[in-house]
Design a protein around this motif. Structure first.
Motif, PDB file in Angstrom:
ATOM      1  N   LEU B  10      -3.633  40.468  43.699  1.00 31.09           N
ATOM      2  CA  LEU B  10      -3.543  39.992  42.309  1.00 31.09           C
ATOM      3  C   LEU B  10      -3.721  41.166  41.341  1.00 31.09           C
ATOM      4  O   LEU B  10      -3.012  41.287  40.333  1.00 31.09           O
ATOM      5  N   ARG B  11      -4.667  42.036  41.676  1.00 28.24           N
ATOM      6  CA  ARG B  11      -4.911  43.202  40.821  1.00 28.24           C
ATOM      7  C   ARG B  11      -3.656  44.079  40.737  1.00 28.24           C
ATOM      8  O   ARG B  11      -3.242  44.480  39.658  1.00 28.24           O
ATOM      9  N   ARG B  13      -0.444  43.340  41.482  1.00 23.09           N
ATOM     10  CA  ARG B  13       0.764  42.750  40.885  1.00 23.09           C
ATOM     11  C   ARG B  13       0.581  42.490  39.387  1.00 23.09           C
ATOM     12  O   ARG B  13       1.552  42.229  38.683  1.00 23.09           O
ATOM     13  N   SER B  14      -0.654  42.577  38.902  1.00 22.00           N
ATOM     14  CA  SER B  14      -0.886  42.446  37.466  1.00 22.00           C
ATOM     15  C   SER B  14      -0.737  43.779  36.736  1.00 22.00           C
ATOM     16  O   SER B  14      -0.790  43.823  35.513  1.00 22.00           O
ATOM     17  N   ARG B  15      -0.585  44.847  37.506  1.00 19.35           N
ATOM     18  CA  ARG B  15      -0.541  46.168  36.878  1.00 19.35           C
ATOM     19  C   ARG B  15       0.834  46.419  36.282  1.00 19.35           C
ATOM     20  O   ARG B  15       1.859  46.267  36.937  1.00 19.35           O
ATOM     21  N   ARG B  16       0.834  46.826  35.031  1.00 21.83           N
ATOM     22  CA  ARG B  16       2.106  47.011  34.324  1.00 21.83           C
ATOM     23  C   ARG B  16       2.923  48.161  34.902  1.00 21.83           C
ATOM     24  O   ARG B  16       4.147  48.110  34.894  1.00 21.83           O
TER      25      ARG B  16
END
Lengths: 306, 253
Positions: B10-11, B13-16
């Motif tokens: 989750l961390r 795939r949340s990274r721009r």
């Protein structure tokens, strides 16, 4: 709940002098209630908290938390421990909610619990905004929400009121008191003495990595105050003579008498004066506030070993 | 461990940076293939030939390795920079687990993205070759392309391991990227110039042989694919162990 025995932390840089951040620190934090951990900047408060949470390795000494040896049992005890260490550190480009989701997944904490935690700290409306747009106070609230997510038995909070406005400070104080009353143990470090005085059931003061006082707030205050009463009279000079004739030592301080008797002798004192037609305009124990005690205790400490 | 992997995924795939670089890669492929389609004239020497696909895939490997390197380095460096590594460790204090979970998630993600981008390129290449080029003399191109896609994907993942491990040592994305580029562009070139015999042991040459999928002649000897694979494995194992050891023993201030 937390026990430290002879905890020591040395930093040994490759170049330069070694520094002792914590020096044989003994500390016992009982279960339940709010425990204040006071000390001036550089006293070793944050290092102690980092040792407890396994972020830095202690050089020597013994630590126990939630009845288990630390750091060996940390993976288990951490499940029941919420914490904030120094400045709240979250991903600035993630929203507040996403930060909590990333942490929550580690302990199977669902969206509902996260929403409740955000509601508790008043961040629901800004939960989906990026953390980098938050004020310091909002970041602090988010960190408190993160610390609460695990429904912890033990909360270790390093300066939780940092950056909060006065209303926020009052809210945090009330929240921590409530948590303490619920039976949780709240271990809170701070340099804001009135906060600790109002909030903590017990406290410890450290200076230069050493414990200098611990106990209830009253016990710590009593440890530094000489027994005495402050007496206000219209004729303080005559009052002093009367007390001297009764064998009670006193001195004039700012127009009042400081009488060397314990507060339990207040009745005898007032009767003696009244029998000599001297009537009290003021009678109170000669108390030091925590700030004065703190400054005295921490300035008394010799420099720690280098 | 599953919870940790889910959290790490989750961390990531949340990274721009991941979303941005993936979108940039896809856009670059679309633009590139559009230009190729416009420039291709069927029946002439300028027509797009499907048989050239494996070489095109190997040609973009450098970009995908750099992509892996950046994702790997920033996945660790950003945490140190934001201070959120300390926050993470107050939730999961077992540092080896944290490190392993992050390596697994980053390596798999980079591999999947690298393969997906190459698959997009291969699909568009096939389409353009069919419509505005030629698919003649393309026997075995499918198998060769599949092999190239997997090897390039694996090399991009290796780049991410390199980036992550060095970012863990230096606790900074920028330092990690700088160190890798200085090592590959300066140190290895210098070493190859001074001691030609060392060439077969260098990372860059081994990576080229690995991506190419066939032996290379170096001076008077041959660097085989297996030897290149072994060399890369040793390099990656060393940086992984160094990164993990650093993470395990150093204080988090």
């Amino acid at each position: 709940m937390i026990e430290l025995e002879g905890l020591r932390k040395e930093y040994r840089p490759l170049r330069g002098r070694r520094t002792v951040a914590i020096d044989r620190l003994d500390l016992a934090v009982p279960e339940g209630g709010v425990f204040g951990f006071l000390g001036p900047n550089g006293a070793g408060k944050t290092t102690t908290i980092r040792c407890l949470l396994g972020l830095v390795a202690a050089t020597s000494g013994r630590m126990r938390m939630l009845d288990a040896d630390i750091p060996n049992a940390l993976p288990e005890t951490i499940r029941h421990t919420g914490s904030i260490v120094e400045a709240p550190a979250m991903f600035p480009r993630f929203s507040g909610r996403r930060n909590l989701e990333v942490l929550g997944r580690l302990h199977h904490i669902g969206a509902r619990t996260i929403a409740e935690a955000l509601e508790t700290v008043g961040l629901s409306e800004r939960a989906d905004d990026r953390v980098k747009t938050y004020s310091l106070g909002m970041r602090q609230r988010l960190a408190i929400a993160a610390a609460m997510l695990k429904d912890p038995a033990l909360l270790i909070l390093d300066e939780p009121a940092n950056g909060l406005d006065p209303a926020g400070i009052v809210e945090v104080r009330q929240l921590l008191r409530r948590l303490g009353r619920e039976g949780r143990t709240v271990f809170v470090s701070s340099h804001i003495l009135p906060e600790i005085q109002q909030m903590a059931d017990r406290l410890a003061i450290i200076a230069r990595g050493r414990l200098v006082a611990t106990g209830t707030v009253d016990e710590v205050l009593a440890s530094r105050r000489a027994t005495g009463m402050i007496v206000g009279l219209r004729d303080a000079e005559r009052g002093r003579s009367v007390l001297e004739s009764e064998g009670i030592a006193s001195s004039l301080v700012d127009g009042r008498l400081r009488v060397d008797v314990p507060p339990s002798d207040a009745e005898r004192l007032s009767r003696t004066l009244a029998e000599n037609d001297l009537y009290l305009t003021e009678l109170r124990p000669d108390e030091m506030d925590l700030e004065t005690v703190f400054l005295e205790l921490t300035s008394d400490q010799p420099a720690g070993p280098e | 461990m599953i919870a940790l992997l889910r959290s790490e995924f989750l961390r990531l795939r949340s990274r721009r940076v991941l979303l941005f670089l993936t979108a940039l890669g896809a856009a670059g492929i679309l633009v590139g293939m559009s230009i190729a389609a416009l420039k291709s004239h069927p029946g002439t020497s300028q027509q797009l030939e499907l048989s050239g696909l494996p070489d095109i895939l190997k040609g973009i490997s450098f970009i995908l390795i750099v992509f892996g390197l950046v994702i790997g380095a920033s996945s660790v460096g950003a945490d140190w920079q934001a201070g959120s590594m300390a926050t993470l460790l107050t939730w999961e204090p077992r540092r080896t687990r944290v490190f392993v979970a992050r390596v697994v998630v980053v390596v798999l993600t980079v591999f999947v993205v690298a393969v997906a981008l190459q698959a997009l390129l291969a699909g568009l290449f096939l389409l353009v070759a069919d419509l505005r080029g030629t698919t003649e003399l393309a026997g075995g191109v499918g198998k060769a392309s599949e092999g190239a896609i997997l090897r390039v994907g694996a090399m991009a993942s290796a780049g991410s391991v390199l980036g992550m491990s060095i970012a863990m040592l230096g606790r900074s994305s920028t330092a990690a990227l700088g160190a890798v580029f200085v090592y590959l562009a300066v140190v290895e070139n210098l070493l190859r110039g001074l001691y030609p015999g060392i060439t077969r042991w260098t990372f860059a040459v081994s990576a080229v042989v690995f991506v190419d999928g066939k032996p290379a002649r170096l001076f008077n000897e041959v660097l085989t694919f297996d030897r290149a694979l072994l060399t890369l494995g040793v390099y990656l194992a060393l940086v992984l162990v160094a990164g993990l050891t650093s993470f395990r023993v150093r204080d988090v201030d």
